[in-house]
Design an enzyme around this catalytic site. Structure first.
Site, PDB file in Angstrom:
ATOM      1  NE  ARG A  19      -6.474   4.242   6.562  1.00  0.00           N
ATOM      2  CZ  ARG A  19      -5.485   4.726   7.298  1.00  0.00           C
ATOM      3  NH1 ARG A  19      -5.600   4.787   8.597  1.00  0.00           N
ATOM      4  NH2 ARG A  19      -4.374   5.157   6.739  1.00  0.00           N
TER       5      ARG A  19
ATOM      6  CG  ASP B  34       3.731   1.452   9.465  1.00  0.00           C
ATOM      7  OD1 ASP B  34       3.377   2.291  10.305  1.00  0.00           O
ATOM      8  OD2 ASP B  34       3.760   1.698   8.236  1.00  0.00           O
TER       9      ASP B  34
ATOM     10  NE  ARG C  74       1.118  10.142  10.349  1.00  0.00           N
ATOM     11  CZ  ARG C  74       0.751   9.027   9.708  1.00  0.00           C
ATOM     12  NH1 ARG C  74      -0.343   8.403  10.069  1.00  0.00           N
ATOM     13  NH2 ARG C  74       1.468   8.561   8.720  1.00  0.00           N
TER      14      ARG C  74
ATOM     15  CB  CYS D 252      -3.337  10.978  12.075  1.00  0.00           C
ATOM     16  SG  CYS D 252      -2.834   9.291  12.061  1.00  0.00           S
TER      17      CYS D 252
ATOM     18  CE  LYS E 239      -1.521   1.531   4.195  1.00  0.00           C
ATOM     19  NZ  LYS E 239      -1.081   2.898   4.439  1.00  0.00           N
ATOM     20  CG  ASN E 240       2.694   2.631   3.510  1.00  0.00           C
ATOM     21  OD1 ASN E 240       1.499   2.910   3.396  1.00  0.00           O
ATOM     22  ND2 ASN E 240       3.292   2.516   4.688  1.00  0.00           N
TER      23      ASN E 240
HETATM   24  C1  UD1 Z   1       4.722   6.871   6.263  1.00  0.00           C
HETATM   25  C2  UD1 Z   1       3.862   5.634   6.130  1.00  0.00           C
HETATM   26  C3  UD1 Z   1       3.399   5.155   7.490  1.00  0.00           C
HETATM   27  C4  UD1 Z   1       4.596   4.964   8.428  1.00  0.00           C
HETATM   28  C5  UD1 Z   1       5.473   6.218   8.448  1.00  0.00           C
HETATM   29  C6  UD1 Z   1       6.754   6.021   9.230  1.00  0.00           C
HETATM   30  C7  UD1 Z   1       2.850   5.897   3.968  1.00  0.00           C
HETATM   31  C8  UD1 Z   1       1.630   6.162   3.176  1.00  0.00           C
HETATM   32  N1  UD1 Z   1       2.740   5.947   5.279  1.00  0.00           N
HETATM   33  O1  UD1 Z   1       3.899   7.895   6.831  1.00  0.00           O
HETATM   34  O2  UD1 Z   1       2.707   3.917   7.335  1.00  0.00           O
HETATM   35  O3  UD1 Z   1       4.136   4.703   9.737  1.00  0.00           O
HETATM   36  O4  UD1 Z   1       5.838   6.593   7.102  1.00  0.00           O
HETATM   37  O5  UD1 Z   1       7.469   4.946   8.721  1.00  0.00           O
HETATM   38  O6  UD1 Z   1       3.888   5.590   3.424  1.00  0.00           O
HETATM   39  N2  UD1 Z   1       6.803  14.719  10.342  1.00  0.00           N
HETATM   40  C9  UD1 Z   1       6.914  16.063  10.602  1.00  0.00           C
HETATM   41  N3  UD1 Z   1       6.651  16.935   9.568  1.00  0.00           N
HETATM   42  C10 UD1 Z   1       6.333  16.520   8.317  1.00  0.00           C
HETATM   43  C11 UD1 Z   1       6.240  15.138   8.068  1.00  0.00           C
HETATM   44  C12 UD1 Z   1       6.485  14.265   9.100  1.00  0.00           C
HETATM   45  O7  UD1 Z   1       7.202  16.484  11.716  1.00  0.00           O
HETATM   46  O8  UD1 Z   1       6.122  17.351   7.437  1.00  0.00           O
HETATM   47  C13 UD1 Z   1       7.063  13.751  11.443  1.00  0.00           C
HETATM   48  C14 UD1 Z   1       5.839  12.878  11.741  1.00  0.00           C
HETATM   49  O9  UD1 Z   1       4.939  13.530  12.613  1.00  0.00           O
HETATM   50  C15 UD1 Z   1       6.482  11.661  12.355  1.00  0.00           C
HETATM   51  C16 UD1 Z   1       7.810  11.551  11.587  1.00  0.00           C
HETATM   52  O10 UD1 Z   1       8.043  12.832  11.009  1.00  0.00           O
HETATM   53  O11 UD1 Z   1       6.735  11.867  13.707  1.00  0.00           O
HETATM   54  C17 UD1 Z   1       7.822  10.511  10.493  1.00  0.00           C
HETATM   55  O12 UD1 Z   1       6.699  10.688   9.662  1.00  0.00           O
HETATM   56  P1  UD1 Z   1       6.726  10.336   8.109  1.00  0.00           P
HETATM   57  O13 UD1 Z   1       7.945   9.526   7.820  1.00  0.00           O
HETATM   58  O14 UD1 Z   1       6.536  11.578   7.323  1.00  0.00           O
HETATM   59  O15 UD1 Z   1       5.432   9.428   7.973  1.00  0.00           O
HETATM   60  P2  UD1 Z   1       4.372   9.416   6.787  1.00  0.00           P
HETATM   61  O16 UD1 Z   1       5.037   9.684   5.486  1.00  0.00           O
HETATM   62  O17 UD1 Z   1       3.200  10.243   7.172  1.00  0.00           O
END
Ligand code: UD1
Length: 418
Positions: free
Chosen positions: A399, A307, A123, A118, A22-23
């Protein structure tokens, strides 16, 4: 509202074929916006998040034909798309924000809803916006929407992410592949799903390469090619079924996988004593008794994935001694703990650390799913528990887990949806 009813302690045996990731599918689907040629995607997991992304792309104006039985999507983008991604399609799936980079790159403007809240943490998307601003975008936030413009088009730049983010790395890549000139991204996330997206982008004609430790170099291009791509397997689904096998299996064959991608998980599971035979594209898991305690922390890839944190916690409950998990990625990702406690687990939480005392005898209860991975941890606990477990709010599972009941039923689990 649908529920799952599971009668535990059935010995599982049989084969499970792992679905596409999915990711990996979500950013790859967002990438198809850029191309005006035919894209064929294979091994697509038809889970709810993927359907939501398809709906979003159709809203924007892409033509998409789905062949569910062949797990195939045929996608046509074009030059006249809407540059809006509405709240109704982003409120349930944060990855919808990945259309921001491609829309902005292609049309020099985009209006994309801020993703919905979320359960597992705040996030934010500040890192996505930081990268796009470095590529020359002007960004405003108004009425819950991100308004991004780049009047003269995006321009390559050197961008160092202050912290590692999967989504921000993806959005930056998807914007930079058609920006003018060279972009160097550093401190990138390098999850296998991002690597799969990069393989996809290269087939599409992008000039992109890894140049060292968490560094990616991109030279913008203007023309893309038609392409076929098979989505990588879902490593989190694989980890989940290995844990199911260790908890309740006699012998489960897990097929269509590349074990070399989950080296960290396999090392830690072996350290816990999980009995497995690892082959090139297959893992066989055997009934495991006498599990050993372990301490882990979640980290960006190649570390142990957040995850899979909820799932391994169930396994730790069956291990002898005190295990610990430090959750280093999300600030609120222990919501499965109160529900696991109701099933007999002995878990305490202090700040971002969970302490799991085992082995315990898990017993069935009525519980509530709170997010995708938390839900599946309850399924795992139910498979290993005495009596009957009822899991409410299973839409979270849909999901991200394709045919979960069918896959488990094929291995003789007593599971039904009502
Ligand atoms: C993706 C995955 C999710 C997984 C996560 C971490 C997808 C669709 N989802 O989510 O399943 O749990 O990676 O491996 O691929 N953060 C910020 N600012 C930002 C973006 C992120 O502070 O702009 C923080 C987040 O709050 C979190 C950390 O960075 O604490 C990591 O998040 P991120 O790697 O961005 O996760 P996702 O891409 O949302």
């Amino acid at each position: 509202m649908q529920k799952l009813i599971i009668k535990g302690k059935k010995k599982l045996s049989g084969s499970i074929t792992i679905s596409g990731s999915k990711n990996a599918s979500l950013p790859i689907l967002a990438a198809t916006i850029l191309n005006n040629n035919k894209t064929t995607l294979k091994n697509v997991p038809f889970v709810k998040d993927v359907s939501t992304m398809i709906e979003l792309l159709k809203f924007v104006g892409l033509k998409i034909k789905a062949d569910l039985s062949k797990k195939k999507l045929i996608i046509y983008s074009n030059k006249n798309l809407k540059t809006i991604a509405p709240y109704k399609l982003l409120k349930t799936m944060r990855a919808g924000v990945l259309v921001l980079g491609p829309l902005l790159a292609k049309f020099k403007k985009a209006k994309v809803s801020l993703p919905g809240g979320c359960a597992i943490g705040t996030r934010p998307v500040n890192l996505h916006l930081f990268a796009l601003e470095k590529l020359g975008a002007k960004i405003k936030i108004k009425n819950g929407y991100i308004y991004a413009t780049a009047k003269n088009g995006l321009k390559g730049n050197k961008i160092r992410f202050p912290s590692i983010s999967v989504g921000a790395t993806e959005n930056a890549i998807l914007a930079a592949v058609s920006a003018k000139g060279e972009t160097i991204l550093s401190n990138c996330a390098i999850e296998p799903e991002i690597q799969d997206m990069i393989i996809f982008l290269k087939k599409m004609g992008c000039n992109i390469s890894f140049t060292g430790n968490r560094k990616i170099r991109i030279i913008g291009v203007k023309e893309f090619k038609p392409l076929d791509h098979e989505i990588i397997f879902d490593r989190i689904e694989l980890g989940t079924y290995i844990i199911a096998g260790a908890l309740a299996g006699n012998r489960i064959n897990i097929l269509k996988v590349q074990p070399t991608i989950i080296k960290t998980e396999l090392r830690l599971l072996k350290k816990m004593g999980v009995k497995m035979k690892v082959e090139k594209n297959k893992i066989t898991v055997f009934e495991t008794k006498n599990l050993k305690k372990i301490n882990i922390k979640t980290e960006p890839y190649p570390g142990f994935p957040t995850d899979l944190q909820a799932q391994i916690m169930v396994l730790m409950s069956k291990a002898k001694g005190v295990s610990k998990i430090k959750e280093e990625i999300f600030e609120n990702r222990f919501m499965h703990v109160p529900e696991l406690r109701r099933m007999g687990a002995k878990i305490t939480i202090k700040n971002n650390e969970a302490t799991i005392d085992g082995p315990v005898n898990l017993s069935g209860a009525e519980v509530m799913a709170t997010d995708l991975r938390a839900s599946v941890s309850l399924v795992l606990a139910a498979l290993a528990a005495d009596n009957r477990t009822i899991i409410n709010r299973v839409y979270h599972l849909d999901r991200g887990y394709e045919n979960l009941e069918r896959k488990l039923k094929n291995c003789k689990a007593n599971i039904q949806r009502v």
